[in-house]
Write a protein that holds these residues in place. Structure first.
Motif: not given
Lengths: 391, 109
Positions: A295-324
């Motif tokens: 029902q929920v997605v956590v998506f990590t991305s160092g470079r920075g992905s922006t995608t979501g999903h049709a029916i599920a919330p996608v929570l974006k997490v980055t470990g890169n302070p500059a990307t944030y």
């Protein structure tokens, strides 16, 4: 015990969203389906682009998406001459007991009539589902999918270990976590097998990863290969690279391998950590984990992905302070504070856990606020699978 | 949350079984490195024996040739040379168990 506020469905499953899904079994009917969805609040249209043959992997993925408890009601829109019919998809979704209607363009007399009828059907559904109330549920009703894409040197150091902390917290409260991308696991089969709950699961893990290595060999790719970029970024061995990727699933025992092929699209049978045998392409990987019940997605991305999903919330997490800082409009959680803010790994993990619970209870992710509804169905190459003896 | 001394070089030990830590910035030879646990407590303060690039690893324990190198609580390879505390670990002194890194470099060439 932590609770989240969700919507109970007729079959007892719990959704975190109230989407109306306009589902087309193939892309011939997607345009009128999109027009219908565009007119009705909370509706989203999805399809697949592999033709209309009744391929069980595609059928199961569409059925799984309709069954996902984030979907409150379904409108199927078909053309009329497809082999993968609305009826086949509807039959699979039916046991959930959710409101569902079907329209077939060739039977309705064209797209204008189909669109009008479809909008009226969804309008009624939209009014009805809006009356559903969120109620508190324990985390045992929650399935979280974890994914990574656009990795960099911070992924294995900050974002993935922090998400792993949150994954462990969710499992320790009776929840379920899954991750896929079998090719990311190559080189770690011996490690993952040791984490299996029993010998059968250990064998399934090894077989799954060895199948993937055979596929890669058949394509002329050495699965043991690691790029110069990986090495320059600090990855010394393939084991280290794969461990950094799989750390996002945390450290708990592995309950089993979820099939995601022509035989079956398995849902987790009980709480705990599960591996889905799936593609390394991020959007389809998310699509298939949601089809398996997440029902929920956590998506990590160092470079920075922006995608979501049709029916599920996608929570974006980055470990890169500059990307944030660069993509603050698209990234939900900054795990880069581990690197430049003096925050501990466990503290960031705790923040991710809280964010998952908040999002499950209704808070929108940034991808949701921007209306991003990515959905891509993946299909393994049947001829290649047959030649490899995997069918 | 713990507030650390500004400007101090830092490294994170991701799992308590690890004998390496990953540096969170480029570290210069001779700099004292604060090694942090996942909880944020300071475990030790070794001196970097050489320059270490961002995201790379330093040893927290002395390793002899053939000793297992642990990160994420798992074996990521074995030492292919003797390694001292505070020394940079990479392909020059660590080999994969599954496939020797030197062979990967040959494949790259």
């Amino acid at each position: 015990m932590t609770e989240f506020y969700g919507y109970e469905r007729p079959d007892g499953s719990v959704g975190v969203r109230n989407h109306l899904l306009v589902l087309t079994p193939m892309d011939c009917s997607i345009e009128p389906a999109r027009k219908i969805a565009a007119q009705v609040e909370g509706a989203v249209a999805v399809t697949q682009h592999h033709g209309c043959r009744n391929d069980p992997m595609i059928a199961n993925t569409l059925i799984g998406t309709g069954k996902n408890p984030n979907v409150a009601g379904i409108l199927l829109v078909g053309l009329g001459c497809e082999s993968l019919t609305c009826e086949i998809v509807a039959e699979g979704i039916k046991p959930t007991g959710k409101p569902m209607e079907t329209l077939v363009i060739q039977e309705e007399g064209g797209t204008i009539k189909t669109t009008e009828k479809g909008v009226r059907i969804l309008q009624k559904m939209a009014q009805e589902v809006a009356e559903l109330k969120r109620e508190p549920f324990p985390l045992s009703e929650l399935i979280l999918a974890v994914e990574c894409g656009g990795s960099d040197a911070t992924s294995g150091l900050a974002a993935n270990p922090a998400v792993g902390v949150a994954a462990d917290m969710i499992i320790d409260e009776g929840g379920t976590v899954m991750f896929g991308e079998t090719q990311e696991m190559t080189g770690t089969q011996h490690i993952l097998a040791r984490r299996a709950v029993n010998d059968d699961v250990a064998k399934d893990i090894i077989a799954m990863i060895e199948r993937q290595e055979a596929r890669m060999r058949a394509m002329g790719i050495d699965s043991r290969y690691m790029s110069k970029g990986n090495q320059d970024g600090g990855l010394t061995t393939l084991e280290e690279k794969s461990l950094g990727a799989i750390r996002k699933g945390g450290t708990r025992p592995i309950q089993g391998v979820l099939r995601n092929d022509r035989e079956a699209l398995d849902e987790p049978g009980r709480s705990g950590l599960w591996l889905q045998d799936g593609t390394g392409w991020d959007v389809p990987s998310v699509t298939h984990m949601v089809a398996a019940g997440a029902q929920v997605v956590v998506f990590t991305s160092g470079r920075g992905s922006t995608t979501g999903h049709a029916i599920a919330p996608v929570l974006k997490v980055t470990g890169n302070p500059a990307t944030y800082r660069n993509l603050v409009d698209n990234i939900d959680v900054n795990a880069g504070t581990i690197l430049d803010g003096g925050e501990s790994l466990n503290s960031v993990g705790g923040r991710i856990f809280s964010s998952v619970v908040d999002v499950a209870s209704g808070r929108l992710t940034k991808a949701e606020t921007l209306g991003f509804h990515e959905f891509i169905v993946f299909r393994t190459d049947r001829a290649a699978e047959t030649l490899l003896g995997h069918c | 949350m713990t507030i650390y001394e500004i400007g101090m070089a830092k490294a994170i030990q991701i799992d308590d079984q690890d004998n390496v830590a990953t540096v969170t910035s480029k570290v210069s030879k001779g700099a004292q490195v604060e090694v942090l646990s996942p909880e944020g407590s300071i475990l030790m303060r070794p001196d970097a024996l050489g320059d270490v690039p961002f995201g790379h690893k330093i040893a927290l324990k002395p390793l002899a040739r053939g000793d297992e190198v642990m990160k994420y609580g798992e074996v990521i390879g074995v030492a292919s040379a003797g390694i001292e505390v505070g020394e940079w670990l990479h392909t020059h002194n660590v080999e994969s168990i599954r496939v020797p890194t030197s062979k990967l470099q040959e494949a790259e060439a």
